[in-house]
Design an enzyme around this catalytic site. Structure first.
Site, PDB file in Angstrom:
ATOM      1  CB  CYS A  68       5.795  -2.189  -0.902  1.00 42.63           C
ATOM      2  SG  CYS A  68       4.128  -2.343  -0.280  1.00 42.63           S
ATOM      3  CG  LEU A  75      -1.710  -8.040  -1.099  1.00 42.46           C
ATOM      4  CD1 LEU A  75      -1.705  -6.902  -2.099  1.00 42.46           C
ATOM      5  CD2 LEU A  75      -3.070  -8.129  -0.460  1.00 42.46           C
ATOM      6  CB  SER A 121       1.247  -2.303   8.921  1.00 45.48           C
ATOM      7  OG  SER A 121      -0.040  -1.764   8.974  1.00 45.48           O
ATOM      8  CB  VAL A 132      -2.744   1.949   9.782  1.00 47.19           C
ATOM      9  CG1 VAL A 132      -4.068   1.731  10.496  1.00 47.19           C
ATOM     10  CG2 VAL A 132      -1.583   1.699  10.732  1.00 47.19           C
ATOM     11  CD  GLU A 162      -1.146  -1.707  -4.589  1.00 46.00           C
ATOM     12  OE1 GLU A 162      -1.418  -0.925  -5.504  1.00 46.00           O
ATOM     13  OE2 GLU A 162      -0.727  -1.350  -3.473  1.00 46.00           O
ATOM     14  N   GLY A 197      -5.800  -3.908   3.727  1.00 47.27           N
ATOM     15  CA  GLY A 197      -6.915  -4.247   4.619  1.00 47.27           C
ATOM     16  C   GLY A 197      -8.167  -4.676   3.864  1.00 47.27           C
TER      17      GLY A 197
HETATM   18  P1  NAD Z   1      -3.288   2.442   2.529  1.00 43.21           P
HETATM   19  O1  NAD Z   1      -2.749   3.814   2.703  1.00 43.21           O
HETATM   20  O2  NAD Z   1      -3.960   2.064   1.254  1.00 43.21           O
HETATM   21  O3  NAD Z   1      -4.351   2.143   3.700  1.00 43.21           O
HETATM   22  C1  NAD Z   1      -4.127   2.428   5.028  1.00 43.21           C
HETATM   23  C2  NAD Z   1      -5.435   2.906   5.657  1.00 43.21           C
HETATM   24  O4  NAD Z   1      -5.268   3.020   7.065  1.00 43.21           O
HETATM   25  C3  NAD Z   1      -5.897   4.286   5.163  1.00 43.21           C
HETATM   26  O5  NAD Z   1      -7.170   4.181   4.555  1.00 43.21           O
HETATM   27  C4  NAD Z   1      -5.915   5.135   6.437  1.00 43.21           C
HETATM   28  O6  NAD Z   1      -6.990   6.080   6.484  1.00 43.21           O
HETATM   29  C5  NAD Z   1      -6.094   4.075   7.517  1.00 43.21           C
HETATM   30  N1  NAD Z   1      -5.683   4.519   8.848  1.00 43.21           N
HETATM   31  C6  NAD Z   1      -4.514   5.110   9.219  1.00 43.21           C
HETATM   32  N2  NAD Z   1      -4.505   5.326  10.543  1.00 43.21           N
HETATM   33  C7  NAD Z   1      -5.682   4.862  11.035  1.00 43.21           C
HETATM   34  C8  NAD Z   1      -6.251   4.792  12.331  1.00 43.21           C
HETATM   35  N3  NAD Z   1      -5.579   5.241  13.401  1.00 43.21           N
HETATM   36  N4  NAD Z   1      -7.481   4.267  12.468  1.00 43.21           N
HETATM   37  C9  NAD Z   1      -8.158   3.797  11.382  1.00 43.21           C
HETATM   38  N5  NAD Z   1      -7.671   3.828  10.131  1.00 43.21           N
HETATM   39  C10 NAD Z   1      -6.441   4.354   9.956  1.00 43.21           C
HETATM   40  O7  NAD Z   1      -2.077   1.449   2.837  1.00 43.21           O
HETATM   41  P2  NAD Z   1      -1.868  -0.034   2.272  1.00 43.21           P
HETATM   42  O8  NAD Z   1      -1.289   0.023   0.899  1.00 43.21           O
HETATM   43  O9  NAD Z   1      -3.102  -0.824   2.522  1.00 43.21           O
HETATM   44  O10 NAD Z   1      -0.699  -0.539   3.224  1.00 43.21           O
HETATM   45  C11 NAD Z   1      -0.932  -0.830   4.592  1.00 43.21           C
HETATM   46  C12 NAD Z   1       0.282  -1.536   5.146  1.00 43.21           C
HETATM   47  O11 NAD Z   1       0.479  -2.777   4.466  1.00 43.21           O
HETATM   48  C13 NAD Z   1       1.598  -0.777   4.991  1.00 43.21           C
HETATM   49  O12 NAD Z   1       2.405  -1.031   6.122  1.00 43.21           O
HETATM   50  C14 NAD Z   1       2.216  -1.392   3.767  1.00 43.21           C
HETATM   51  O13 NAD Z   1       3.624  -1.309   3.779  1.00 43.21           O
HETATM   52  C15 NAD Z   1       1.789  -2.835   3.891  1.00 43.21           C
HETATM   53  N6  NAD Z   1       1.703  -3.566   2.615  1.00 43.21           N
HETATM   54  C16 NAD Z   1       1.181  -2.987   1.504  1.00 43.21           C
HETATM   55  C17 NAD Z   1       1.054  -3.715   0.321  1.00 43.21           C
HETATM   56  C18 NAD Z   1       0.484  -3.106  -0.928  1.00 43.21           C
HETATM   57  O14 NAD Z   1       0.551  -3.747  -1.959  1.00 43.21           O
HETATM   58  N7  NAD Z   1      -0.085  -1.925  -0.906  1.00 43.21           N
HETATM   59  C19 NAD Z   1       1.448  -5.046   0.295  1.00 43.21           C
HETATM   60  C20 NAD Z   1       1.962  -5.614   1.453  1.00 43.21           C
HETATM   61  C21 NAD Z   1       2.069  -4.869   2.607  1.00 43.21           C
HETATM   62  C1  UDX Z   2       5.326  -5.674  -3.965  1.00 44.37           C
HETATM   63  C2  UDX Z   2       5.674  -7.147  -3.659  1.00 44.37           C
HETATM   64  O1  UDX Z   2       5.759  -7.877  -4.888  1.00 44.37           O
HETATM   65  C3  UDX Z   2       4.616  -7.762  -2.763  1.00 44.37           C
HETATM   66  O2  UDX Z   2       4.985  -9.081  -2.420  1.00 44.37           O
HETATM   67  C4  UDX Z   2       4.514  -6.914  -1.508  1.00 44.37           C
HETATM   68  O3  UDX Z   2       3.508  -7.448  -0.670  1.00 44.37           O
HETATM   69  C5  UDX Z   2       4.185  -5.470  -1.862  1.00 44.37           C
HETATM   70  O4  UDX Z   2       5.191  -4.963  -2.751  1.00 44.37           O
HETATM   71  P1  UDX Z   2       3.627  -4.456  -5.592  1.00 44.37           P
HETATM   72  O5  UDX Z   2       4.463  -3.255  -5.312  1.00 44.37           O
HETATM   73  O6  UDX Z   2       2.166  -4.359  -5.431  1.00 44.37           O
HETATM   74  O7  UDX Z   2       4.105  -5.676  -4.682  1.00 44.37           O
HETATM   75  O8  UDX Z   2       3.882  -4.945  -7.102  1.00 44.37           O
HETATM   76  P2  UDX Z   2       5.082  -5.721  -7.804  1.00 44.37           P
HETATM   77  O9  UDX Z   2       4.494  -6.682  -8.749  1.00 44.37           O
HETATM   78  O10 UDX Z   2       6.068  -6.240  -6.851  1.00 44.37           O
HETATM   79  O11 UDX Z   2       5.764  -4.582  -8.675  1.00 44.37           O
HETATM   80  C6  UDX Z   2       6.480  -3.515  -8.082  1.00 44.37           C
HETATM   81  C7  UDX Z   2       7.092  -2.659  -9.167  1.00 44.37           C
HETATM   82  O12 UDX Z   2       8.153  -3.347  -9.820  1.00 44.37           O
HETATM   83  C8  UDX Z   2       6.111  -2.252 -10.266  1.00 44.37           C
HETATM   84  O13 UDX Z   2       6.330  -0.920 -10.634  1.00 44.37           O
HETATM   85  C9  UDX Z   2       6.439  -3.201 -11.385  1.00 44.37           C
HETATM   86  O14 UDX Z   2       6.098  -2.688 -12.645  1.00 44.37           O
HETATM   87  C10 UDX Z   2       7.945  -3.320 -11.222  1.00 44.37           C
HETATM   88  N1  UDX Z   2       8.488  -4.551 -11.803  1.00 44.37           N
HETATM   89  C11 UDX Z   2       8.126  -5.770 -11.304  1.00 44.37           C
HETATM   90  C12 UDX Z   2       9.392  -4.473 -12.849  1.00 44.37           C
HETATM   91  O15 UDX Z   2       9.729  -3.387 -13.303  1.00 44.37           O
HETATM   92  N2  UDX Z   2       9.891  -5.629 -13.376  1.00 44.37           N
HETATM   93  C13 UDX Z   2       9.548  -6.863 -12.913  1.00 44.37           C
HETATM   94  O16 UDX Z   2      10.043  -7.860 -13.438  1.00 44.37           O
HETATM   95  C14 UDX Z   2       8.623  -6.928 -11.835  1.00 44.37           C
END
Ligand code: NAD
Ligand code: UDX
Length: 467
Positions: free
Chosen positions: A277, A164, A132, A91, A166, A15
């Protein structure tokens, strides 16, 4: 609909950065990111940009530019929902820890709470966007809640999963491979899709904005993560064979990656994938397959997780057996705790499992990570419930620099591929360690030839050159 106000529920790793980029690229749209976590919102509003709750390269400058102009972080969820034309739900959707589907299914309680809150508060038509990651067909549950508990206003539901990664979130958001938008094929559905397309079109080339039906969009997200994780498990499976046969995983990766059908990315062998994820989404996929009676499909994907667990465990097993079958009372230095470089996120990091295994063997661990906080590391260990918090704090300490963390250490384990690890004064580290001084490079980032010249005994994941 011409969108003027956006609300995003959930100010987390997705977010926060996603909305920051939308606000930066669409200065005429007001974007309010809301969360129930007051500390998190306070951190997003912090004047000290090093205190933002999410560390991502270049995120601070975007926040600086947009915050207070058309980007706002707030705990006033109802107000932001009421004012918005479009609401993103971002969320968390963690793996269920109770009841039916425990350990596999996605826990959708936070999603449902959002849907009910949107229904209760809304007084005019809105577009609700699933940001999400959700099981396929969740949109129908959201729609049912909105239509049956709302105030009679019209809702359109779109699926717009986030891809995306991280550590590269800003770059991924600014230059996405594609943006995926799923929606209904009705006139209203098409209109809602167009509204979201128009937002992304401010900076994403049109041919990279893909529109599909809602179910394809939801399932594509789980599929993409399953394929990516499978690549890592596949290369990690080959790393074991390399170690046994004298092949080298980096050479194998390069050789297969030059095949244009395979491609060079995501072929880096490691101590195991982490992150919030991959595991969660594959488990969810396994659950969905099982719920349709597709046991062979479920078993196929589950193997990706089992391989990953094996990789983490064999890394710690190797440390124990190399250190003469006991690490009891020995100091082991962890370089890195984050699940990958350039993030402060530690969710499902391989370091946690490796540390737990070594602590079970009574090792003493000192950790250095450039971005992860002490509280986070102890919280990760406490979450495992393997031992009480006092024991964790006694057996594992966090240090602010690598030299202190490696003083009198028997072995160094590299758990995260932070670039700065390559630039350390390794001679100085060696001089202050117990001998023989071991290095276990779980990321394949160090130059083992130079380290061996200094005197280190090196193990590098997937390197069978000594076999
Ligand atoms: P996160 O835990 O970092 O953030 C989620 C936030 O939502 C928290 O701060 C929490 O307090 C808030 N929240 C929960 N319930 C709520 C409510 N009812 N009202 C207001 N706020 C509320 O999670 P994230 O890593 O940002 O992931 C969010 C979603 O995106 C997940 O479904 C995840 O699978 C997906 N996603 C994550 C990534 C990633 O790289 N982290 C990438 C792609 C997709
Ligand atoms: C992943 C997906 O890549 C992204 O598209 C999705 O939105 C969220 O989940 P993330 O988990 O943030 O992203 O990082 P990513 O770069 O995919 O790495 C995931 C894990 O795999 C890490 O622990 C990374 O170190 C590991 N990894 C990745 C390997 O061990 N080898 C690789 O070649 C690539």
């Amino acid at each position: 609909m011409n969108i003027k106000k956006i609300c995003c529920i959930g100010a987390g790793y997705v977010g926060g950065p996603t909305m920051a980029v939308i606000a930066q690229k669409c200065p005429l749209i007001n974007v309010t990111v809301v969360d129930i976590n007051t500390d998190r919102i306070a951190a997003w509003n912090s004047n000290d940009l090093s205190k933002l709750p999410v560390y991502e390269p270049d995120l601070d400058s975007i926040i600086k530019e947009a915050r207070g102009r058309n980007l706002f972080f707030s705990t006033e969820v109802d107000n932001a929902i009421d004012a918005a034309d479009m609401i993103f739900i971002s969320v968390n959707t963690p793996t269920k820890t109770y009841g039916k589907g425990k350990g596999l299914a996605a826990d959708l309680k936070y999603i449902e709470l959002c849907a009910r809150q949107i229904a209760r508060v809304s007084r005019q038509d809105k577009i609700v966007v699933e940001k999400s990651t959700l099981p396929v067909r969740t949109a129908s549950a959201i729609k049912s809640i909105l239509d049956n508990t709302g105030n009679g206003v019209q809702f359109q539901i779109l699926s717009n999963p986030e891809f995306l990664a991280e550590g590269t979130a800003v770059k991924d958001l600014l230059e996405p491979d594609r943006v995926l938008i799923g929606g209904d094929s009705t006139k209203e559905g098409k209109g809602a899709i167009q509204s979201l397309v128009d937002i992304y079109a401010n900076w994403v080339p049109k041919d990279r904005i893909l529109t599909t039906n809602v179910w394809s969009s939801e399932l594509s997200k789980l599929t993409a993560n399953a394929f990516l994780a499978q690549r890592v498990s596949s290369i990690n499976a080959m790393s074991v064979i390399c170690e046994k046969t004298g092949a080298d995983i980096n050479e194998v990766s390069k050789a297969i990656g030059m095949d244009s059908r395979i491609g060079p990315k995501f072929l880096e062998s490691s101590v195991g994938f982490g992150g919030s994820c991959f595991q969660k989404d594959i488990l969810n996929l396994v659950y969905i397959a099982k719920s349709y009676g597709l046991n062979e499909v479920a078993d196929y994907w589950e193997q990706v997780i089992l391989m990953n667990d094996y990789q983490k465990n064999r890394f710690s097993d190797n440390i124990v057996s190399t250190l003469y079958n006991t690490v009891s009372g020995k100091k082991i230095t962890f370089l890195g705790w984050a699940f990958k470089k350039d993030t402060n996120d530690t969710r499902e990091s391989a370091a946690i499992q490796v540390a737990d295994n070594l602590l079970n063997e009574r090792a003493y661990i000192e950790v250095y990570d450039p971005k992860v906080t002490e509280e986070r590391i102890y919280a990760d260990l406490e979450h495992l419930n393997s031992r009480n918090p006092e024991e964790n704090r006694e057996l594992l300490k966090i240090r602010q620099n690598p030299y202190q963390a490696s003083e009198n250490s028997h072995a160094i384990a590299v758990l995260t591929e932070w670039d700065e690890f390559k630039t350390f004064d390794w001679q100085k580290i060696y001089d202050n360690m117990k001998k023989p001084a071991f290095i276990f490079d779980g990321r394949g980032i160090l130059d083992t030839k130079t380290l061996e010249k200094i005197g280190f005994i090196c193990y590098q994941i997937g390197s069978g050159t000594k076999a």
